[in-house]
Scaffold this active site. Structure first.
Site, PDB file in Angstrom:
ATOM      1  N   LYS A 192     -24.883 -15.818 -21.861  1.00 30.23           N
ATOM      2  CA  LYS A 192     -24.908 -15.138 -23.161  1.00 30.23           C
ATOM      3  C   LYS A 192     -23.476 -14.661 -23.412  1.00 30.23           C
ATOM      4  O   LYS A 192     -22.953 -13.839 -22.650  1.00 30.23           O
ATOM      5  CB  LYS A 192     -25.883 -13.961 -23.104  1.00 30.23           C
ATOM      6  CG  LYS A 192     -25.951 -13.147 -24.398  1.00 30.23           C
ATOM      7  CD  LYS A 192     -27.060 -12.109 -24.279  1.00 30.23           C
ATOM      8  CE  LYS A 192     -27.097 -11.142 -25.438  1.00 30.23           C
ATOM      9  NZ  LYS A 192     -28.091 -10.074 -25.209  1.00 30.23           N
TER      10      LYS A 192
ATOM     11  N   ASP B 244     -25.592  -7.068 -19.754  1.00 30.56           N
ATOM     12  CA  ASP B 244     -24.424  -6.212 -19.508  1.00 30.56           C
ATOM     13  C   ASP B 244     -24.616  -5.328 -18.270  1.00 30.56           C
ATOM     14  O   ASP B 244     -25.730  -4.917 -17.957  1.00 30.56           O
ATOM     15  CB  ASP B 244     -24.267  -5.328 -20.765  1.00 30.56           C
ATOM     16  CG  ASP B 244     -22.889  -4.713 -20.865  1.00 30.56           C
ATOM     17  OD1 ASP B 244     -22.118  -4.817 -19.907  1.00 30.56           O
ATOM     18  OD2 ASP B 244     -22.608  -4.123 -21.925  1.00 30.56           O
TER      19      ASP B 244
ATOM     20  N   ARG C 265     -16.587   0.867 -29.703  1.00 29.51           N
ATOM     21  CA  ARG C 265     -17.402   0.810 -28.480  1.00 29.51           C
ATOM     22  C   ARG C 265     -16.517   0.940 -27.237  1.00 29.51           C
ATOM     23  O   ARG C 265     -16.698   0.277 -26.243  1.00 29.51           O
ATOM     24  CB  ARG C 265     -18.204  -0.490 -28.423  1.00 29.51           C
ATOM     25  CG  ARG C 265     -19.523  -0.326 -27.681  1.00 29.51           C
ATOM     26  CD  ARG C 265     -20.209  -1.655 -27.395  1.00 29.51           C
ATOM     27  NE  ARG C 265     -21.534  -1.436 -26.846  1.00 29.51           N
ATOM     28  CZ  ARG C 265     -22.152  -2.266 -26.022  1.00 29.51           C
ATOM     29  NH1 ARG C 265     -21.597  -3.385 -25.653  1.00 29.51           N
ATOM     30  NH2 ARG C 265     -23.347  -1.991 -25.566  1.00 29.51           N
TER      31      ARG C 265
ATOM     32  N   ASP D 213     -21.137 -12.660 -25.554  1.00 30.53           N
ATOM     33  CA  ASP D 213     -21.241 -11.560 -26.524  1.00 30.53           C
ATOM     34  C   ASP D 213     -19.852 -11.220 -27.095  1.00 30.53           C
ATOM     35  O   ASP D 213     -18.803 -11.593 -26.537  1.00 30.53           O
ATOM     36  CB  ASP D 213     -21.836 -10.345 -25.786  1.00 30.53           C
ATOM     37  CG  ASP D 213     -22.550  -9.377 -26.711  1.00 30.53           C
ATOM     38  OD1 ASP D 213     -22.422  -9.512 -27.940  1.00 30.53           O
ATOM     39  OD2 ASP D 213     -23.232  -8.472 -26.186  1.00 30.53           O
TER      40      ASP D 213
ATOM     41  N   ASP E  96     -29.796  -7.520 -32.884  1.00 31.96           N
ATOM     42  CA  ASP E  96     -30.179  -6.500 -31.907  1.00 31.96           C
ATOM     43  C   ASP E  96     -31.456  -5.796 -32.325  1.00 31.96           C
ATOM     44  O   ASP E  96     -31.984  -4.981 -31.573  1.00 31.96           O
ATOM     45  CB  ASP E  96     -29.057  -5.468 -31.753  1.00 31.96           C
ATOM     46  CG  ASP E  96     -28.034  -5.933 -30.731  1.00 31.96           C
ATOM     47  OD1 ASP E  96     -28.331  -6.886 -29.994  1.00 31.96           O
ATOM     48  OD2 ASP E  96     -26.942  -5.348 -30.678  1.00 31.96           O
TER      49      ASP E  96
ATOM     50  N   CYS F  76     -23.532 -14.488 -29.242  1.00 36.21           N
ATOM     51  CA  CYS F  76     -24.072 -13.186 -29.638  1.00 36.21           C
ATOM     52  C   CYS F  76     -22.892 -12.359 -30.123  1.00 36.21           C
ATOM     53  O   CYS F  76     -21.772 -12.538 -29.649  1.00 36.21           O
ATOM     54  CB  CYS F  76     -24.705 -12.557 -28.393  1.00 36.21           C
ATOM     55  SG  CYS F  76     -25.247 -10.858 -28.641  1.00 36.21           S
TER      56      CYS F  76
ATOM     57  N   TRP G  11     -25.363  -4.377 -39.032  1.00 37.35           N
ATOM     58  CA  TRP G  11     -25.854  -4.478 -37.663  1.00 37.35           C
ATOM     59  C   TRP G  11     -27.357  -4.148 -37.667  1.00 37.35           C
ATOM     60  O   TRP G  11     -27.793  -3.207 -38.327  1.00 37.35           O
ATOM     61  CB  TRP G  11     -25.094  -3.495 -36.750  1.00 37.35           C
ATOM     62  CG  TRP G  11     -25.688  -3.454 -35.375  1.00 37.35           C
ATOM     63  CD1 TRP G  11     -25.491  -4.364 -34.380  1.00 37.35           C
ATOM     64  CD2 TRP G  11     -26.605  -2.475 -34.869  1.00 37.35           C
ATOM     65  NE1 TRP G  11     -26.238  -4.018 -33.279  1.00 37.35           N
ATOM     66  CE2 TRP G  11     -26.934  -2.855 -33.553  1.00 37.35           C
ATOM     67  CE3 TRP G  11     -27.185  -1.326 -35.403  1.00 37.35           C
ATOM     68  CZ2 TRP G  11     -27.806  -2.129 -32.752  1.00 37.35           C
ATOM     69  CZ3 TRP G  11     -28.061  -0.592 -34.608  1.00 37.35           C
ATOM     70  CH2 TRP G  11     -28.359  -0.997 -33.293  1.00 37.35           C
TER      71      TRP G  11
HETATM   72  C1  DGJ Z   1     -24.914  -6.435 -27.794  1.00 34.92           C
HETATM   73  C2  DGJ Z   1     -25.970  -7.496 -27.690  1.00 34.92           C
HETATM   74  O1  DGJ Z   1     -26.390  -7.893 -28.944  1.00 34.92           O
HETATM   75  C3  DGJ Z   1     -27.115  -6.952 -26.847  1.00 34.92           C
HETATM   76  O2  DGJ Z   1     -28.149  -7.905 -26.798  1.00 34.92           O
HETATM   77  C4  DGJ Z   1     -26.608  -6.625 -25.479  1.00 34.92           C
HETATM   78  O3  DGJ Z   1     -26.188  -7.797 -24.836  1.00 34.92           O
HETATM   79  C5  DGJ Z   1     -25.468  -5.632 -25.571  1.00 34.92           C
HETATM   80  N1  DGJ Z   1     -24.450  -6.082 -26.469  1.00 34.92           N
HETATM   81  C6  DGJ Z   1     -24.873  -5.376 -24.218  1.00 34.92           C
HETATM   82  O4  DGJ Z   1     -23.762  -4.603 -24.272  1.00 34.92           O
END
Ligand code: DGJ
Length: 718
Positions: free
Chosen positions: A469, A360, A436, A471, A541, A519, A192
């Site tokens: 987006k 988010d 998480r 995620d 990130d 993402c 990550w």
């Molecule tokens: C992980 C993503 O990579 C971030 O850009 C962001 O959207 C967060 N999640 C939000 O929880």
């Protein structure tokens, strides 16, 4: 003809671009691979057993022959491309060729992402049909060769045409024997916030293997493995590369046999995959894309880029420049209300931003990452006029409006979980492992897929959304669906990915004009499978500009710039604590789909002016960064300087991007040799200097970078 059948030699020669790939049906109807490499002048390769079988060998012939679809239990001792356990429990398979068809174009794969053609003459295909007489297993090995580029795609269709069930235990759409050995393996390794670092390692006898068992392709390894000669570099030398068009667990490996010959394989990870086939049932493997380059890694990447940009990505946005966006995440995180968002959006509009993305925190009662995933309804405390009210106001500022979702997840503290506690991946009697503070919905189940399609679609159709987006922020645990019988439990991960693909197909085709960006905790699912549905992915990130050099450089091994989200964030950087000047942050982000990820209201007047100029410049250059030929020139993995360039197809326009991370005292001025220009024309820089193409390529251009974190963007026009 891109596929030639020679009946007397029993060979199929696939040719395209600068590549040939030759298959052979031997006297015992085994399918062999005789060659994959630089293009041959027509169909010239012949099979001679003496090329493979030593005259004084103790080995079984099958164990040393260049099998194209190796199977186990009958003389092959490596991992089979197709492994099957019969109803009786044995794992012996014996595949023989029964027939083959050649046809123009390239068929789609049912329910799976795959590269495609727009016109039939772009590719030609070969389907070789093989059978195992005892079990009734039928395998079709499907090949397509792209006429222009020489990219070869492979996938396997399995059918149980017998009378008893069997279980598929191994499935490798590519397992290609190479005559060469003594090669280096190149893969994209990471974690990550530091995904896709280019790792090169010599491989000799035995196995070299990368994999993911996480239920996603993952931050740690990308579904890509290349083998190259030890002297191969960015510009010269041979590379054989395989990329898997798939978003779940996978493996890729190189086995070097007793004679020093290497075999390149990619496919399903047997640690987390098996599949029961009842009589009459079928299974299609994901697609492997094979690229051979004799012009080093740039040659390999350029073929991947044009294939993945124009014949894997699809839809309205495929060929369009992407809007400059501002994403709310690093600017405000969970701490916002409508008023704050509108002040951010208004300032962004002033700078020239075109798309405001609310990340988010907009739904349920979510003010931290501990609740509400699954409840895709706007939080009335934060957004009193709802999403549609906010969207209207954002549109009134002249901006498009984008929204974040994490649809594959559920928070234990959510209305969705309270209503359907059985919808997450879990195993009865065991704790449900949280990461998480969230669980994963079981997308192998149809009703869960349908819930996601309807809940996301209802927001998209009612709220004036221009961008999504998508995620996905954790890996799979307890991935054995409650809804499957014991003998099918190990199908869960693959069924999840097939379910995800069904959901993505339904939603993206229902909203064709919405720009989707995938993402996964940054770049944890940056893979060709996702690109089929969404033309861009959030790269990482980690938004630190120095780290981004490595991230974008490594990602570019397989993926085009048009696939990479690249944002300017605030300093000190939230991931590294480093403070890089705004100029370099912008100059790095210019190499992908450009955006901001900060609160623009906090910029000084001077910074705001600089951001405005930066955005105007990005807009004037983005057509070329999206579709120009991308050249890696200096590697951030090898020193403090990085350089890359975008060159237009007609070689008249060039954007040269040069960066210095930490300056080295008393070093010679940096000289960068450009590539891919017209050697015989003059190029003019913005400052009026003129350079001859050949001079720029052979002698190089001196770029006076000064100090830590410095950068230059140099435009050259023929
Ligand atoms: C992980 C993503 O990579 C971030 O850009 C962001 O959207 C967060 N999640 C939000 O929880």
């Amino acid at each position: 003809m891109s596929v030639e059948w020679n009946i007397s030699a029993q060979t199929w020669t696939l040719s395209g671009g600068n590549t040939s790939y030759v298959l052979h049906r031997d006297a015992e109807n085994r399918l062999l691979n005789l060659y994959w490499g630089l293009r041959l002048p027509g169909d010239t390769v012949r099979f001679d057993p003496a090329d493979y079988i030593s005259f004084a060998s103790f080995d079984l012939p099958v164990s040393v022959l260049p099998l194209e679809v190796p199977v186990c239990g009958s003389g092959w001792f490596g991992q089979p491309a197709v492994g099957v356990r019969s109803a009786g429990g044995d794992e012996v398979v014996d595949l023989r060729v029964v027939s083959a068809d050649i046809f123009s174009g390239k068929p789609a794969l049912p329910g799976l992402p795959a590269v495609y053609t727009e016109k039939e003459d772009e590719a030609e295909s070969l389907a070789v049909h093989l059978e195992d007489a005892l079990t009734g297993l039928k395998v079709t090995a499907l090949y397509s060769v792209f006429t222009q580029s020489g990219a070869v795609t492979r996938s396997l269709f399995l059918e149980n045409a017998g009378s008893a069930p069997f279980t598929v235990t191994s499935l490798l759409p590519a397992s290609v024997p190479l005559w060469q050995g003594n090669l280096d393996a190149v893969h994209l390794n990471g974690a990550w916030a530091r995904e896709r670092r280019v790792i090169r390692t010599p491989v000799s006898e035995g196995d070299f293997r990368i994999s993911s068992a996480r239920g996603a392709s993952g931050h740690e390894e990308n579904p890509f493995l290349a083998l190259c000669e030890p002297n191969t570099d960015e510009f010269s030398g041979s590379v054989w590369a395989a990329s898997l068009v798939y978003s779940g667990s996978f493996q890729a490996f190189c086995h070097t046999d007793i004679f020093g010959h290497s075999r390149l394989s990619v496919g399903m990870n047997p640690e987390v995959f098996s599949w029961l086939l009842h009589p009459g049932e079928t299974l299609t493997s994901p697609e492997a894309v094979l690229i051979h380059s004799d012009s080093g890694f740039n040659g390999m990447s350029q073929t991947f880029h044009s294939l993945y940009r124009t014949r894997l990505a699809r839809g309205f946005w495929r060929d369009r420049s992407r809007p400059v966006l501002l994403n709310s995440w690093e600017g405000v995180y969970f701490d916002f209300n409508e008023e704050k968002l509108l002040s951010v959006a208004a300032k962004a509009a002033e700078l020239g931003v075109e798309l405001f993305v609310l990340d988010d925190g907009w739904f349920g009662k979510r003010n931290a990452d501990n609740c509400s995933l699954g409840d895709w309804v706007a939080n009335p405390q934060k957004l009193p006029t709802g999403l549609s009210g906010l969207s209207e106001k954002v549109h009134a500022l002249g901006l498009q409006f984008g929204l974040w979702f994490e649809p594959e997840m559920v928070s234990p503290d959510s209305d969705l979980y309270r209503a359907h506690p059985d919808w997450c991946l879990h195993v009865q009697g065991r704790p449900r492992t949280q990461a998480r503070q969230q669980l994963i919905l079981d997308l192998s189940r149809r009703e869960v897929q349908d819930y996601i399609i309807s809940s996301v679609s209802s927001v998209l159709s009612s709220s004036g959304i221009d961008y999504v987006k998508w995620d996905m922020n954790r890996n799979m645990t307890e991935a054995f669906s409650e809804a499957l019988p014991p003998e099918r439990k190990k199908e869960t991960q693959h069924r999840y990915i097939l379910g995800l693909y069904r959901v993505l197909e339904a939603i993206t085709s229902a909203f064709p004009q919405i720009l989707f960006e995938s993402c996964s905790g940054g770049g944890g699912r940056f893979d060709p499978g996702m690109l089929f549905y969404m033309p861009q992915t959030w790269t990482s990130d980690d938004t630190d500009a120095v780290e981004r050099l490595k991230l974008q450089y490594g990602t570019s091994f397989v993926y085009p710039a048009s696939a990479m989200g690249a944002h300017v964030s605030a300093v000190p950087n939230h991931q590294t604590g480093r403070s890089v000047p705004l100029k370099m942050r912008g100059d790095v982000a210019l190499g992908g789909n450009f955006g901001f990820e900060l609160d623009p209201c906090k910029l000084t007047q001077e910074e705001a002016e600089e951001a405005k100029r930066m955005i105007a410049r990005v807009k004037s250059l983005r057509d070329l960064t999206r579709r120009g030929t991308f050249w890696r020139l200096l590697s951030p993995f090898e020193g403090q300087n990085t350089a890359w360039a975008f060159v237009s197809e007609d070689r008249t326009n060039v954007i040269l991007c040069v960066y210095c991370a930490l300056s080295v005292p008393n070093s010679a001025p940096l000289r960068v040799r450009l590539r891919g220009l017209d050697p015989a024309v003059w190029y003019k820089a913005e400052d009026g200097r003129r350079f001859f193409g050949a001079t720029l390529m052979y002698q190089g251009l001196t770029v006076p970078l000064k100090g830590d974190f410095s950068s230059e963007i140099i435009l050259l026009n023929a």
